[in-house]
Write an enzyme that holds these catalytic residues in place. Structure first.
Site, PDB file in Angstrom:
ATOM      1  N   GLU A 140       2.430   8.613 -10.577  1.00  0.00           N
ATOM      2  CA  GLU A 140       1.592   9.608  -9.556  1.00  0.00           C
ATOM      3  C   GLU A 140       2.529  10.624  -8.900  1.00  0.00           C
ATOM      4  OE1 GLU A 140       0.314   7.432  -5.987  1.00  0.00           O
ATOM      5  OE2 GLU A 140      -1.255   8.519  -5.587  1.00  0.00           O
ATOM      6  N   HIS A 151      -4.708  -1.451  -2.823  1.00  0.00           N
ATOM      7  CA  HIS A 151      -4.792  -0.591  -3.506  1.00  0.00           C
ATOM      8  C   HIS A 151      -5.382  -1.058  -5.206  1.00  0.00           C
ATOM      9  CE1 HIS A 151      -3.278   3.135  -1.793  1.00  0.00           C
ATOM     10  NE2 HIS A 151      -2.244   2.943  -1.849  1.00  0.00           N
ATOM     11  N   GLU A 156      -4.732   6.174   0.548  1.00  0.00           N
ATOM     12  CA  GLU A 156      -3.844   5.904   1.441  1.00  0.00           C
ATOM     13  C   GLU A 156      -4.061   5.519   2.741  1.00  0.00           C
ATOM     14  OE1 GLU A 156      -1.281   5.361   0.092  1.00  0.00           O
ATOM     15  OE2 GLU A 156      -1.500   6.248  -1.981  1.00  0.00           O
ATOM     16  N   ALA A 162       6.659   2.068  -2.703  1.00  0.00           N
ATOM     17  CA  ALA A 162       6.322   1.393  -4.029  1.00  0.00           C
ATOM     18  C   ALA A 162       5.319   2.151  -4.413  1.00  0.00           C
ATOM     19  CB  ALA A 162       5.615   0.347  -3.393  1.00  0.00           C
ATOM     20  N   HIS A 199      -0.085  -3.436   1.338  1.00  0.00           N
ATOM     21  CA  HIS A 199      -0.728  -2.067   0.916  1.00  0.00           C
ATOM     22  C   HIS A 199      -0.919  -1.726  -0.545  1.00  0.00           C
ATOM     23  CE1 HIS A 199      -0.555   2.372   1.867  1.00  0.00           C
ATOM     24  NE2 HIS A 199      -0.362   2.424   0.570  1.00  0.00           N
ATOM     25  N   GLU A 200       0.272  -2.277  -1.065  1.00  0.00           N
ATOM     26  CA  GLU A 200      -0.025  -1.876  -2.856  1.00  0.00           C
ATOM     27  C   GLU A 200      -0.906  -2.763  -3.217  1.00  0.00           C
ATOM     28  OE1 GLU A 200       1.389   0.667  -3.621  1.00  0.00           O
ATOM     29  OE2 GLU A 200       2.669   0.714  -1.848  1.00  0.00           O
ATOM     30  N   GLU A 210       1.350   1.532  -6.725  1.00  0.00           N
ATOM     31  CA  GLU A 210       0.475   0.529  -6.919  1.00  0.00           C
ATOM     32  C   GLU A 210      -0.135   0.498  -8.371  1.00  0.00           C
ATOM     33  OE1 GLU A 210       0.020   3.465  -5.208  1.00  0.00           O
ATOM     34  OE2 GLU A 210      -2.063   4.320  -5.116  1.00  0.00           O
ATOM     35  N   ASN A 211       0.675   0.742  -9.291  1.00  0.00           N
ATOM     36  CA  ASN A 211       0.123   0.620 -10.798  1.00  0.00           C
ATOM     37  C   ASN A 211      -0.547  -0.660 -10.982  1.00  0.00           C
ATOM     38  OD1 ASN A 211       2.191   2.829 -11.459  1.00  0.00           O
ATOM     39  ND2 ASN A 211       3.548   1.167 -11.290  1.00  0.00           N
TER      40      ASN A 211
HETATM   41 ZN   LIG Z   1      -0.482   3.785  -0.809  1.00  0.00          ZN
END
Ligand SMILES: [Zn+2]
Length: 859
Positions: free
Chosen positions: A131, A304, A323, A265, A300-301, A267-268
């Site tokens: 990203e 996602h 986000e 971090a 958070h991740e 989020e793959n």
């Molecule tokens: Zn994020």
């Protein structure tokens, strides 16, 4: 790459769409290179003799296509500026299905982007970071978020190495000297979510949530630090599945601790990457702030995985959808898991930072038009994340939590595995609620800035309030015409009536409005942002502020006191209140027992100390002495050692007081005690209450000598946890002796400091009054090397702290330097920094006399 980062505004044509990638990569970790082959399944809307796809820093050796039963070779032209490869075929490929086959190679870079190399304990690794638009540095691909496709990945690894990717391992085949690891095909993914980690990684035993195995991957020797992350991830995942009412969409969840990583971090899908500090920790020695932050980032991740990965924005202009939502969701999830952590109270620091940035003339709307990837990168900031989260929270409050969730579930079901724009979310929320969500939300998303809501009693009833709104600017010189602005403000007013405190909700949609509190008697006071749930500032009339001040500790909750102090400071900055009004409020908070409130006022007090008071002046000494008098007795009562069975709020209060008294006021007794405690801590890590470790390591450095500096360097090298390593590493930037400063600067650009830490160490040096001038000089002298080592996102953060240099001469310097050394991703950050330089100078001129007067009246 840093010299020409994503300049292109080129967008791929929409009539060629990839549906699947069959990718085989062969990284050579020692040689620093990789080779690859990919077969891309395509769907063409019309015949085409030319196919354009993204590729950057890759050599493409061969490109062929299979179309309508025929195989053809292409001529390949690399368009460097556009970061594309143009494949030209002798005859058009037919409309319908086709397959491209490409053979290519590239270098493992050292810039933490694309496929890059990192080392730990003498071993080499390769990690991906795609990203916003760096998948094109790993393979030729259609590198825009709307081109979702299934990925089937295989990686050839050497003996002793292992590989992690988005899908679970399907099978492994031996080859001479190693094996091929084949991963199962993924659901449709955007390219920016592709994940690869290769090297001598180890994994924790899996923890299962239903059918989903969760594992933590790390470099060898860190297996004892994985339990917290496994628990936090399982707790978050369970709550997220429940919230979205969709099972976790990927077959396994790997959390990978990366020894050198640009972001916090990433989020793959199915393989989330983290900085080590945010994933690997020892609950016995980590501070509560470190545990909270790790839990929040993990949540958070994982949010996602649904919001961002399963349903993805169509283009980078709706990055905030990803986000803002994930930021808000993380607080919600962790607040539910650990209510005693008071997550939403802590969110006030983030809301306040976003309000600070959004009060600048050089802010931007949450929704920003994005033409190039550089512009997308620029938007990873407090407005996109924290203001976005605050606005999501406001909308949730406005609709009610259950209705809001019903709308989100509808949106997720409807767009699962697809791409969306903001309007899709508003539509779902409107269907669920029957309320005009688009109208309310769209204004907050599309307009830059936020309202200042002024409230005062008015005629026409005992509980009638007049409300006025306008756009708030930190700059008092912004003309009135520019301040005109109107938002639909979901106002939540709290007041004290005869029967205690009550709240009422209003939607203020006009520039001037009248509210009637549903009470028959005049309230003792009113407060315009109950729970600090709204993204706006409030100006209360003077009589009301006096009444609030008299009832601070019982009338308002800690988060409301924090908001009140933040608003008052903003009014001082904006030229709408004298500095004395903030100082009176801070003085009234001398017996404040809540750690977040103490941490919250430390920010403005530090700014007064650094920017308003003249360094080394009698006024600065007087200001510091007042802080020590007002807040010192609390620390004396608490003592530095934790009492047996002491609760977290008390421990955090002590740490906040040490930061305030040692960090802001530089009270000699506190610095000396920090220095003493540090010796004990170096000898035995359990000698210090964990929440004190950060402030003690930073403060002892301020008064430390060469011998202590050497011990910090040794502590970095021998650290038992990533947090401890980070603490001592950043501590190097706080030393004030000449030799220490020089040694730190000399080390900054050597491999001794991992790329991910370079900017943070420089930020610490810029905050160090003894080092800031020479640090800036160093940065300008070593700019080329710095640009090679510091990723663009971090350059922006670095630019943001330059106003610490204080003198207007430096402002001119910074402006001139970035005009001749432009950084596309940091263009706005430079403008903001120059604005803050100006604002600080203006603040100094305007408020220094008031500060001196106020201190004079106290001594
Ligand atoms: Zn994020």
């Amino acid at each position: 790459m840093p010299s020409a980062p994503h300049p292109s505004r080129f967008r791929l044509p929409a009539d060629v769409r990839p549906t699947g990638y069959d990718l085989h990569l062969e990284p050579d970790l020692e040689g620093g290179a990789f080779r690859g082959e990919v077969r891309i399944a395509l769907r063409l809307a019309r015949p085409r003799a030319e196919i354009v796809l993204h590729a950057a820093d890759l050599a493409i050796e061969r490109a062929t296509a299979h179309s309508a039963g025929r195989e053809m070779s292409a001529r390949v032209r690399l368009a460097r500026a556009d970061e594309t490869a143009v494949l030209r075929f002798p005859r058009p490929l037919a409309a319908g299905e086709a397959t491209l086959a490409l053979r290519f190679g590239g270098r493992l870079n050292q810039h933490l982007r694309g496929l890059y190399t990192a080392s730990a304990d003498g071993s080499r690794y390769a990690f991906s970071q795609c990203e916003a638009a760096d998948a094109r540095r790993i393979l030729p691909c259609f590198d825009e978020p709307a081109f979702k496709a299934r990925f089937r990945v295989a990686v050839t690894v050497r003996d002793g190495e292992t590989a992690v990717s988005n899908g679970p391992v399907e099978r492994e085949e031996p080859v001479p000297g190693g094996r091929v690891v084949r991963f199962a095909e993924t659901p449709p993914l955007s390219t920016y979510l592709l994940a690869l980690a290769v090297g001598r990684l180890e994994a924790s035993a899996p923890r299962h949530l239903g059918p989903v195995p969760i594992r933590v991957w790390h470099v060898p020797g860190k297996g004892q630090l994985t339990a917290f992350a496994l628990e936090a991830a399982a707790e978050a995942l369970a709550r997220l599945q429940d919230y979205f009412d969709i099972p976790y969409p990927y077959r396994k969840l790997d959390l990978v601790a990366v020894p050198d990583f640009e972001a916090g971090a990433m989020e793959n899908a199915g393989a989330v990457f983290f900085r080590e500090t945010l994933l690997l920790l020892d609950p016995a020695t980590a501070s509560l702030a470190e545990r909270k932050r790790a839990a929040e980032v993990i949540a958070h991740e994982l949010a996602h995985m649904w919001y961002g990965d399963l349903v993805t924005m169509a283009w980078w202009d709706d990055l905030w959808l990803n986000e803002a939502f994930a930021t808000w969701m993380a607080y919600r999830v962790v607040a539910d898991w650990r209510p005693e952590w008071r997550m939403w109270q802590g969110f006030e620091h983030d809301r306040s930072a976003a309000l600070g940035m959004d009060a600048l003339a050089n802010t931007h709307p949450i929704y920003a038009r994005v033409r190039s990837v550089a512009e997308a990168t620029e938007n990873f900031d407090a407005i996109t994340y924290e203001k976005g989260a605050a606005v999501v929270r406001m909308i949730e409050h406005y609709l009610g939590a259950d209705t809001f969730r019903a709308g989100v579930r509808l949106y997720m079901r409807r767009h699962r595995e697809g791409n969306t724009v903001a309007a899709d979310l508003w539509r779902a929320l409107e269907e669920a609620s029957g309320k005009p969500v688009a109208h309310v939300a769209q204004t907050w998303i599309a307009q830059p800035g936020f309202p200042l809501v002024s409230i005062a009693p008015r005629d026409g009833g005992p509980a009638a309030l007049g409300v006025r709104q306008e756009r708030f600017f930190a700059d008092p010189r912004v003309p009135a015409a520019r301040r005109r602005g109107k938002w639909p403000v979901p106002l939540v007013v709290k007041w004290r009536g005869g029967g205690g405190a009550a709240t009422g909700r209003f939607l203020v949609d006009k520039t001037r409005d009248r509210l009637d509190l549903p009470t028959s008697a005049a309230p003792a006071w009113y407060f315009g942002n109950a729970d600090a749930g709204g993204f706006y500032r409030v100006a209360h009339d003077p009589a009301d502020r006096a009444a609030l001040l008299a009832d601070l500790s019982t009338g308002l909750t800690p988060v409301e006191r924090l908001a009140l102090a933040g608003d008052q400071w903003a009014l001082v900055r904006g030229g709408r209140a004298p500095i004395e009004s903030f100082l009176d409020l801070a003085d009234a908070l001398g017996e404040e027992t809540d750690y977040d409130v103490l941490d919250g006022i430390a920010g403005p007090l530090d700014l007064i100390d650094e920017q308003v008071a003249e360094p080394g002046s009698a006024v600065q000494a007087g200001f510091r002495a007042w802080i020590a008098r007002r807040f010192g007795p609390q620390l004396e009562r608490l003592q530095w050692a934790a009492a047996p069975g002491e609760d977290d709020p008390t421990r955090l209060r002590r740490a906040a007081l040490v930061r305030l008294l040692g960090g802001v006021a530089e009270a000699p007794a506190v610095l000396a005690e920090a220095r003493r405690r540090l010796d004990a801590y170096l000898a035995d890590r359990s000698a210090l209450e964990p929440n004190l470790a950060d402030p003690v390591v930073a403060l002892a450095a301020r008064v430390g000598d060469e011998a202590l500096y050497d011990r910090y360097r040794a502590a970095v090298a021998a650290a038992a946890t990533p947090q401890e390593r980070r603490r001592f590493l950043l501590g190097l930037g706080s030393f004030r002796t000449r030799a220490a400063r020089e040694r730190t600067l000399a080390a900054v650009l050597t491999p001794e400091i991992p790329t991910q830490d370079v900017a943070f160490l420089l930020m610490r040096l810029l905050a160090n009054p003894a080092a800031r001038g020479e640090t800036w000089k160093f940065m300008t002298r070593k700019w080329a090397a710095l640009r090679r080592r510091v990723p663009p996102l971090m350059i922006s953060r670095l630019v943001e702290v330059t106003p610490a240099l204080r003198d207007p001469g430096y402002a001119r310097d910074v402006g001139r330097f970035f005009r001749t050394h432009p950084v596309p991703e940091a263009r706005r950050a430079v403008k903001q920094a120059l604005e803050v330089f100006r604002l600080n100078a203006e603040l100094r001129r305007r408020t220094a006399p008031g500060l001196a007067r106020w201190l004079g009246s106290r001594s």
